[in-house]
Design a protein around this motif. Structure first.
Motif, PDB file in Angstrom:
ATOM      1  N   ASP A   1      11.604  -4.432  23.609  1.00  0.00           N
ATOM      2  CA  ASP A   1      10.679  -4.311  22.553  1.00  0.00           C
ATOM      3  C   ASP A   1      10.030  -5.606  22.215  1.00  0.00           C
ATOM      4  O   ASP A   1      10.638  -6.480  21.581  1.00  0.00           O
ATOM      5  CB  ASP A   1      11.346  -3.914  21.241  1.00  0.00           C
ATOM      6  CG  ASP A   1      10.260  -3.474  20.066  1.00  0.00           C
ATOM      7  OD1 ASP A   1       9.365  -4.118  20.112  1.00  0.00           O
ATOM      8  OD2 ASP A   1      10.919  -2.914  19.106  1.00  0.00           O
ATOM      9  N   LEU A   2       8.842  -6.170  23.148  1.00  0.00           N
ATOM     10  CA  LEU A   2       8.347  -7.332  22.925  1.00  0.00           C
ATOM     11  C   LEU A   2       7.665  -7.905  21.836  1.00  0.00           C
ATOM     12  O   LEU A   2       7.811  -9.105  21.231  1.00  0.00           O
ATOM     13  CB  LEU A   2       7.410  -7.559  24.185  1.00  0.00           C
ATOM     14  CG  LEU A   2       8.113  -7.735  25.566  1.00  0.00           C
ATOM     15  CD1 LEU A   2       6.999  -7.721  26.460  1.00  0.00           C
ATOM     16  CD2 LEU A   2       8.927  -8.796  25.737  1.00  0.00           C
TER      17      LEU A   2
ATOM     18  N   PHE B   1      17.545 -14.727  25.515  1.00  0.00           N
ATOM     19  CA  PHE B   1      17.468 -14.757  24.381  1.00  0.00           C
ATOM     20  C   PHE B   1      16.366 -14.053  23.583  1.00  0.00           C
ATOM     21  O   PHE B   1      16.481 -13.225  22.615  1.00  0.00           O
ATOM     22  CB  PHE B   1      17.584 -16.085  23.580  1.00  0.00           C
ATOM     23  CG  PHE B   1      17.676 -16.216  21.991  1.00  0.00           C
ATOM     24  CD1 PHE B   1      18.441 -15.679  21.525  1.00  0.00           C
ATOM     25  CD2 PHE B   1      16.428 -16.901  21.664  1.00  0.00           C
ATOM     26  CE1 PHE B   1      18.441 -15.987  20.034  1.00  0.00           C
ATOM     27  CE2 PHE B   1      16.331 -16.727  20.161  1.00  0.00           C
ATOM     28  CZ  PHE B   1      17.316 -16.309  19.245  1.00  0.00           C
ATOM     29  N   LEU B   2      15.178 -14.274  24.356  1.00  0.00           N
ATOM     30  CA  LEU B   2      14.144 -13.150  23.927  1.00  0.00           C
ATOM     31  C   LEU B   2      14.495 -11.599  23.867  1.00  0.00           C
ATOM     32  O   LEU B   2      14.054 -11.131  22.991  1.00  0.00           O
ATOM     33  CB  LEU B   2      12.826 -13.630  24.498  1.00  0.00           C
ATOM     34  CG  LEU B   2      11.484 -12.974  24.443  1.00  0.00           C
ATOM     35  CD1 LEU B   2      10.475 -14.082  24.811  1.00  0.00           C
ATOM     36  CD2 LEU B   2      11.402 -11.618  25.273  1.00  0.00           C
ATOM     37  N   MET B   3      15.167 -11.299  24.894  1.00  0.00           N
ATOM     38  CA  MET B   3      15.326  -9.873  24.946  1.00  0.00           C
ATOM     39  C   MET B   3      16.253  -9.662  24.064  1.00  0.00           C
ATOM     40  O   MET B   3      16.278  -8.419  23.408  1.00  0.00           O
ATOM     41  CB  MET B   3      15.990  -9.548  26.478  1.00  0.00           C
ATOM     42  CG  MET B   3      14.782  -9.380  27.572  1.00  0.00           C
ATOM     43  SD  MET B   3      15.248  -9.013  29.208  1.00  0.00           S
ATOM     44  CE  MET B   3      15.568 -10.676  29.901  1.00  0.00           C
TER      45      MET B   3
ATOM     46  N   ASN C   1      11.084 -10.015  34.840  1.00  0.00           N
ATOM     47  CA  ASN C   1      10.262 -10.744  35.901  1.00  0.00           C
ATOM     48  C   ASN C   1       8.940 -10.303  36.195  1.00  0.00           C
ATOM     49  O   ASN C   1       7.854 -10.982  36.454  1.00  0.00           O
ATOM     50  CB  ASN C   1      10.976 -10.877  37.289  1.00  0.00           C
ATOM     51  CG  ASN C   1      12.099 -11.857  37.292  1.00  0.00           C
ATOM     52  OD1 ASN C   1      12.319 -12.450  36.330  1.00  0.00           O
ATOM     53  ND2 ASN C   1      13.020 -11.692  37.927  1.00  0.00           N
ATOM     54  N   ALA C   2       8.950  -8.803  36.176  1.00  0.00           N
ATOM     55  CA  ALA C   2       7.472  -8.099  36.210  1.00  0.00           C
ATOM     56  C   ALA C   2       6.645  -8.613  35.133  1.00  0.00           C
ATOM     57  O   ALA C   2       5.379  -8.153  35.616  1.00  0.00           O
ATOM     58  CB  ALA C   2       7.927  -6.586  36.548  1.00  0.00           C
ATOM     59  N   ARG C   3       6.876  -9.015  34.075  1.00  0.00           N
ATOM     60  CA  ARG C   3       6.150  -9.084  33.039  1.00  0.00           C
ATOM     61  C   ARG C   3       6.276 -10.790  32.471  1.00  0.00           C
ATOM     62  O   ARG C   3       5.707 -11.064  31.335  1.00  0.00           O
ATOM     63  CB  ARG C   3       6.459  -8.354  31.646  1.00  0.00           C
ATOM     64  CG  ARG C   3       6.220  -6.956  31.713  1.00  0.00           C
ATOM     65  CD  ARG C   3       7.353  -6.152  31.048  1.00  0.00           C
ATOM     66  NE  ARG C   3       7.082  -4.696  31.315  1.00  0.00           N
ATOM     67  CZ  ARG C   3       7.448  -4.048  32.503  1.00  0.00           C
ATOM     68  NH1 ARG C   3       8.302  -4.676  33.204  1.00  0.00           N
ATOM     69  NH2 ARG C   3       7.363  -2.809  32.526  1.00  0.00           N
TER      70      ARG C   3
ATOM     71  N   ALA D   1       7.690 -11.317  16.927  1.00  0.00           N
ATOM     72  CA  ALA D   1       7.767 -11.552  15.739  1.00  0.00           C
ATOM     73  C   ALA D   1       9.148 -12.264  15.207  1.00  0.00           C
ATOM     74  O   ALA D   1       9.034 -13.203  14.352  1.00  0.00           O
ATOM     75  CB  ALA D   1       7.674 -10.197  14.998  1.00  0.00           C
ATOM     76  N   ALA D   2      10.193 -12.046  16.048  1.00  0.00           N
ATOM     77  CA  ALA D   2      11.408 -12.600  15.408  1.00  0.00           C
ATOM     78  C   ALA D   2      11.118 -14.141  15.920  1.00  0.00           C
ATOM     79  O   ALA D   2      11.630 -15.125  15.374  1.00  0.00           O
ATOM     80  CB  ALA D   2      12.569 -12.065  16.291  1.00  0.00           C
TER      81      ALA D   2
END
Length: 346
Positions: free
Chosen positions: A192-193, A178-180, A330-332, A198-199
């Motif tokens: 776009d993290l 959901f974050l993505m 996973n890398a982040r 912000a969302a």
């Protein structure tokens, strides 16, 4: 009930089913060690699907349903892994592949039923093969006057303050997907993290849970009126007269894949490939889909009308699935975990 007759008949009708599988049953009984879920999945595996496989291939299935699977696999010897086949979701499969403790691909020459799966099941977003998927979208209470919902963005509307539901992102893959999705909805895409963070800030107040089962309970109790959930978590109550429904947003639904991989050090490779082939066979796919409300990966499966109307059973429905890049995520993950913890701690 699955039977040898049903399984063989299905294989014959497909032309590539179990009869064509290259596994050769041995006189001495062997054991295949796999992972799996509990609940209805575990019940149907223990009572029908598992015993039919054991009978067909003259072996025993040893199924571990006790989470977490990854630490146990990591701690076992690479040459004698605790599992021959790992069944888990895509986020963990990608982590396992990065560590080299599962094989990244299934060999189509050894798993003939791979020829019948939808492209998403073996896409570049998948390690191994996805045998089923659920659709992550929005759940709603139908007795609260919520209507006309068509977009993910309606989750941000102020009328849902106090009854909005989501997940503890560091420990739940639905929350991570959901974050993505937030990056796609309010920014330049899944990666776009800044837009996603912000969302998420604007979603507060929100009730957060760690497991999807807890989200189901909050929907059933009325604690949550709208929230993020997978379709199986709503459809499993079909016929129980519960005031809940699943919404497929116009922007698409996130894919929650049930994935199988084989461990490199398995001494049961032949049987492991036969198991993957068996789980992709049409009769097994139909029986499990109609038990746990998962959408089958095998595109030849014909579900009964009740299930066909709701699950992803056509190329047009499957086209609504959005797969996320778990290798990138996973890398982040540590960086993301720290940031979202700050967002929801405040």
């Amino acid at each position: 009930m699955l039977s040898r007759r049903h399984v063989l008949a299905a294989g014959a009708s497909l032309g590539v089913g179990l009869i064509a599988a290259p596994y050769v049953a041995r006189a001495q009984e062997t054991t295949l060690r796999i992972t799996g879920w509990g609940g209805k999945w575990g019940q149907i595996m223990a009572s029908e699907v598992g015993p039919a496989f054991e009978k067909e291939f003259k072996c025993k299935l040893q199924i571990d349903t006790a989470f977490p699977f990854m630490p146990k696999l990591q701690a076992s010897s690479r040459s004698a892994p605790v599992y021959d086949v790992l069944h888990t979701n895509s986020n963990e499969q990608w982590a396992a592949a990065e560590m080299g403790i599962v094989e990244p691909r299934i060999d189509a020459r050894l798993v003939p039923n791979l020829a019948d799966v939808y492209p998403y099941a073996i896409s570049d977003k998948i390690v191994g093969v996805s045998i089923f998927t659920s659709a992550i979208g929005l759940g709603i209470r139908t007795d609260k006057g919520y209507s006309g919902i068509s977009s993910w963005k309606e989750l941000w509307e102020t009328k849902y303050n106090g009854v909005r539901g989501g997940y503890v992102i560091p420990v739940n893959s639905l929350g991570q997907a959901f974050l993505m999705m937030c990056g796609t909805l309010y920014g330049k895409g899944q990666m776009d993290l800044d837009a996603a963070y912000a969302a998420l800030e604007k979603l507060k107040p929100i009730k957060l849970v760690d497991f999807t089962g807890a989200m189901e309970k909050m929907f059933l109790s009325g604690e949550v009126g709208m929230g993020v959930i997978h379709d199986s978590g709503i459809y499993r109550y079909d016929g129980d007269n519960q005031p809940i429904d699943f919404i497929t947003p116009a922007e698409g639904v996130l894919s929650l894949e049930q994935v199988l991989t084989i461990t490199p050090g398995s001494k049961m490779k032949e049987l492991a490939n036969a198991y993957v082939n068996y789980m992709l066979s049409a009769p097994v796919q139909k029986r499990l889909a109609e038990t746990v409300w998962y959408s089958p990966a095998n595109k030849t499966v014909k579900l009964d009308a009740r299930y066909d109307a709701k699950l992803l059973t056509t190329p047009e429905k499957v086209a609504k699935l959005i797969q996320v890049d778990w290798k990138w995520y996973n890398a982040r993950k540590d960086e993301i975990d720290a940031r979202v913890n700050r967002i929801f701690r405040a």
